[in-house]
Every structure is written in structure tokens, then in C-alpha cells.
Design a protein around this motif. Structure first.
Motif, PDB file in Angstrom:
ATOM      1  N   PRO A 279      -2.667  -6.216   2.310  1.00  0.00           N
ATOM      2  CA  PRO A 279      -3.420  -5.612   1.458  1.00  0.00           C
ATOM      3  C   PRO A 279      -2.072  -4.865  -0.022  1.00  0.00           C
ATOM      4  N   PRO A 280      -2.738  -5.092  -0.985  1.00  0.00           N
ATOM      5  CA  PRO A 280      -1.241  -4.526  -2.399  1.00  0.00           C
ATOM      6  C   PRO A 280      -0.908  -3.095  -1.888  1.00  0.00           C
ATOM      7  N   GLU A 281      -1.609  -2.181  -1.549  1.00  0.00           N
ATOM      8  CA  GLU A 281      -0.958  -0.159  -0.862  1.00  0.00           C
ATOM      9  C   GLU A 281      -0.564  -0.726  -0.145  1.00  0.00           C
ATOM     10  N   VAL A 282      -0.903  -1.423   0.905  1.00  0.00           N
ATOM     11  CA  VAL A 282       0.123  -1.857   1.893  1.00  0.00           C
ATOM     12  C   VAL A 282       1.431  -1.849   1.673  1.00  0.00           C
ATOM     13  N   THR A 283       1.845  -2.898   1.408  1.00  0.00           N
ATOM     14  CA  THR A 283       2.991  -4.333   0.349  1.00  0.00           C
ATOM     15  C   THR A 283       3.873  -2.889   0.072  1.00  0.00           C
ATOM     16  N   ALA A 284       3.054  -2.043  -0.772  1.00  0.00           N
ATOM     17  CA  ALA A 284       3.802  -1.284  -1.566  1.00  0.00           C
ATOM     18  C   ALA A 284       4.596  -0.201  -0.673  1.00  0.00           C
ATOM     19  N   ASP A 285       3.473   0.070   0.131  1.00  0.00           N
ATOM     20  CA  ASP A 285       4.089   1.623   0.651  1.00  0.00           C
ATOM     21  C   ASP A 285       3.548   1.304   2.100  1.00  0.00           C
ATOM     22  N   PRO A 286       4.148   0.359   3.233  1.00  0.00           N
ATOM     23  CA  PRO A 286       3.722   0.262   4.485  1.00  0.00           C
ATOM     24  C   PRO A 286       4.555   1.320   5.141  1.00  0.00           C
ATOM     25  N   GLY A 287       5.180   2.765   5.130  1.00  0.00           N
ATOM     26  CA  GLY A 287       5.051   3.355   5.799  1.00  0.00           C
ATOM     27  C   GLY A 287       4.127   4.413   5.871  1.00  0.00           C
ATOM     28  N   ARG A 288       3.017   4.115   5.131  1.00  0.00           N
ATOM     29  CA  ARG A 288       1.727   5.566   4.839  1.00  0.00           C
ATOM     30  C   ARG A 288       0.627   4.377   5.958  1.00  0.00           C
ATOM     31  N   ALA A 289      -0.096   5.501   5.837  1.00  0.00           N
ATOM     32  CA  ALA A 289      -1.555   4.932   6.512  1.00  0.00           C
ATOM     33  C   ALA A 289      -2.062   5.166   5.155  1.00  0.00           C
ATOM     34  N   HIS A 290      -3.082   4.172   4.491  1.00  0.00           N
ATOM     35  CA  HIS A 290      -4.230   3.556   4.078  1.00  0.00           C
ATOM     36  C   HIS A 290      -5.671   3.046   4.308  1.00  0.00           C
ATOM     37  N   ARG A 291      -6.207   3.667   3.805  1.00  0.00           N
ATOM     38  CA  ARG A 291      -7.459   2.804   4.110  1.00  0.00           C
ATOM     39  C   ARG A 291      -8.029   2.102   2.941  1.00  0.00           C
ATOM     40  N   VAL A 292      -8.263   1.270   3.652  1.00  0.00           N
ATOM     41  CA  VAL A 292      -8.327  -0.589   3.004  1.00  0.00           C
ATOM     42  C   VAL A 292      -9.930  -1.227   2.118  1.00  0.00           C
ATOM     43  N   ARG A 293      -9.716  -0.323   2.872  1.00  0.00           N
ATOM     44  CA  ARG A 293     -12.015  -0.562   2.485  1.00  0.00           C
ATOM     45  C   ARG A 293     -13.109  -0.236   3.693  1.00  0.00           C
TER      46      ARG A 293
END
Length: 324
Positions: A145-159
Motif C-alpha cells: 500500500p502507498p502508506e507502507v511504501t512511504a514509511d515501511p518502518g512503522r505499523a499501518h492499518r491497511v484497511r
């Protein structure tokens, strides 16, 4: 002991040779990932119906002890699976029946599979618990996902995701989410494995009585990992079970050749064969997320250390050639 070794080798060959490919592709589902799939629950709870994620997020599981038929709906809202009191049925006219046959959903869909036609049910199991792949509950895109590409070192809620169910005429949903988690530092686990192997050699080489307890420790941790993967739905892996058994038996039998054999099998098949856990955040295992990595690091370190110790003892047991 000499008569026992051929038996051990025969059992090892009988289990390891045919079991290794099946273990590597157990159910064509079990794999590590950086995406954690969670189930929040049912939008409208029904007594006797339970849902959970199994196999590290590769499948969803629904158990139906309600005494009523519950349908799992496909990607176009068509009946896909139906869990009845007498077993589980699949609709051969649902495209989801073919899409979900493999983890990647790459199976060809027959032309006759039309979600608008009336369902044709085929009984697939007498069990009231069913597991299935579901593309709605997984990240299936080739790129992050774009947010993971932008900051892969942090956890993200994808959907968040839902899978619709139907109880007779009432529709409700399984609700869940996909979260990205950054992978662990693989180099640290490899370094820990190497240091553990060196420690085993330093302890076991000058003290023959230490090798057996160390091997037992490695075997017990390996069995623990097998149990956690089975609890997560991946089934019982015969190769790590054998590796743990051979290592555990060294507490009683620890001649050099046996140490070398048991250590090699423990390191190769329970350790290096599962080293992908060092590279991903989500591992198909129940319990603490750190335990699979600890178990694999112990299998590599203890196994390699025992094997090297056994080789050193074998070399020491070879008599020096007589002087000319």
C-alpha cells in the motif's frame, strides 16, 4: 547403540524424504507475511457460530454448532459455502469456489460458474467447521500500500474488510482488518543463532555430560513450535517432530556420531528450513509473536553446535597413526 543407529537412519529417511516437500507447502497456504489479518467478530452474533483467522492469515475458519444452516457469500453476493448441521457444502456455480482453491486465486474459472444462476450444492465435508481462502480478507496486490511504501518502518492499518454471511433470510457479516507490521531485524536473529551455536560448542566439547541436556532443550523448544503452528491450524509437521525427537533422545545416547546426526537434522530441518520466520512480522503460529523466531534460532544454534561438537569428538576418537 551400533544396532540402533541403522534403525534411526531408516526412520529418518522414511519421514524426511517424502515429508519435506509436503511440509514446505502444507495446504499450499502456510507462509510468513508482513500483513496481520484479524477478525473483530460478527456484526450480529449467532449462538454456536464462531470465526477466527488460521494459518497466519491465509484462511478464515467458521464453525457452526447453531443447528441451523449458515451460508458464506461469494464475491458477487452469491451463495458460496453452506455449513449445515450435517456438514459443509460448496456451490459449484460460484466463481469463488474456483478463485479460492489456491492462495493466489489463480485457478481457471469454468464458463458454467455463473453467480446469477441457482446454486448447485456439492458436499465437501461432514464437518461443521470450514476453512477457506478469502481475497477480501487478504492483501493481494503485488505492491505494498502507498502508506507502507512511504514509511515501511512503522505499523499501518491497511484497511478493514467484511465477509457476508446469511442465516436463512438474514444477512450479517464477519468483520475484520488488515494491518501492516514492519519485519524484524533478520540479521540480529542470525547473529543470535551463531552465538548460541558457538556457546553450545564451548560448553559441550569439554564436558560430555552437557551435550544431552542441551539437545533435549533444543528438542523441547522445537516441539513447542510444532504445537503452536498446529494450534494456528497449520497441522502437525512431521519433519520438526522427528528432529525434536532425535535431539531429545541425545539426553540418553550421546556418542559422537549420534550427536552429529541429531544436530544436523535439528539445524537443517527444524532450523534453516524454517528460517523465513526471521524475515517477516507475521508467522503462522499461535501464542507470542517472538516465540517462533526464538524456537528457530535455538534449533539452528543448538543443532549446529551439537553437530560440530560431534564432528570434533569423532576426529578426537580417531587414533593417531603410529610413527614410522
Amino acid at each position: 547403540m551400533r544396532r540402533l543407529l541403522p534403525t534411526i537412519l531408516a526412520v529418518a529417511g522414511a519421514i524426511l524424504v517424502p515429508a519435506t516437500p509436503a511440509s514446505a507447502h502444507a495446504g499450499d497456504t502456510t507462509s510468513v507475511s508482513d500483513y496481520r489479518i484479524t477478525v473483530a467478530g460478527l456484526s450480529s452474533p449467532l449462538d454456536g457460530v464462531t470465526v477466527r483467522v488460521v494459518e497466519g492469515g491465509a484462511r478464515l475458519e467458521l464453525g457452526n454448532d447453531s443447528g441451523r444452516a449458515v451460508e458464506i457469500l461469494g464475491y458477487s453476493g452469491e451463495p458460496y459455502l453452506e455449513v449445515r448441521p450435517d456438514g459443509t457444502y460448496e456451490n459449484v456455480n460460484s466463481p469463488a469456489t474456483y478463485i479460492n482453491q489456491t492462495l493466489g486465486g489463480e485457478t481457471a474459472i469454468p464458463a458454467a460458474a455463473d453467480p446469477t444462476t441457482a446454486p448447485t450444492w456439492r458436499r465437501v465435508s461432514g464437518d461443521t467447521t470450514v476453512r477457506w481462502h478469502d481475497q477480501r480478507a487478504r492483501w493481494t496486490e503485488p505492491a505494498p500500500p502507498p502508506e507502507v511504501t512511504a514509511d515501511p518502518g512503522r505499523a499501518h492499518r491497511v484497511r478493514e474488510w467484511v465477509v457476508p454471511l446469511r442465516d436463512q433470510t438474514r444477512t450479517f457479516e464477519i468483520q475484520g482488518a488488515i494491518d501492516y507490521e514492519p519485519p524484524p531485524a533478520a540479521w540480529a536473529w542470525w547473529l543470535g543463532s551463531a552465538l548460541l551455536g558457538l556457546t553450545v560448542v564451548l560448553l559441550a566439547r569439554p564436558r560430555p555430560g552437557v551435550a544431552g541436556p542441551l539437545a533435549l532443550l533444543g528438542g523441547l523448544i522445537t516441539w513447542g513450535y510444532v504445537v503452536t503452528t498446529a494450534l494456528d491450524g497449520a497441522g502437525w509437521a512431521p519433519v520438526p517432530i522427528l528432529a525434536g525427537l532425535l535431539a531429545g533422545a541425545a539426553v540418553r545416547w550421546s556418542p559422537p556420531f549420534y550427536l552429529t546426526l541429531a544436530g544436523f537434522i535439528l539445524a537443517a530441518f527444524a532450523g534453516f528450513g524454517s528460517a523465513d520466520v526471521f524475515f517477516a512480522a507475521v508467522v503462522p503460529s499461535a501464542g507470542p509473536t517472538w516465540f517462533p523466531r526464538v524456537a528457530v534460532a535455538c534449533a539452528i544454534g543448538v543443532g549446529a553446535g551439537l553437530a560440530f561438537t560431534g564432528v570434533l569428538r569423532l576426529r578426537a576418537a580417531v587414533p593417531e597413526p603410529a610413527p614410522a
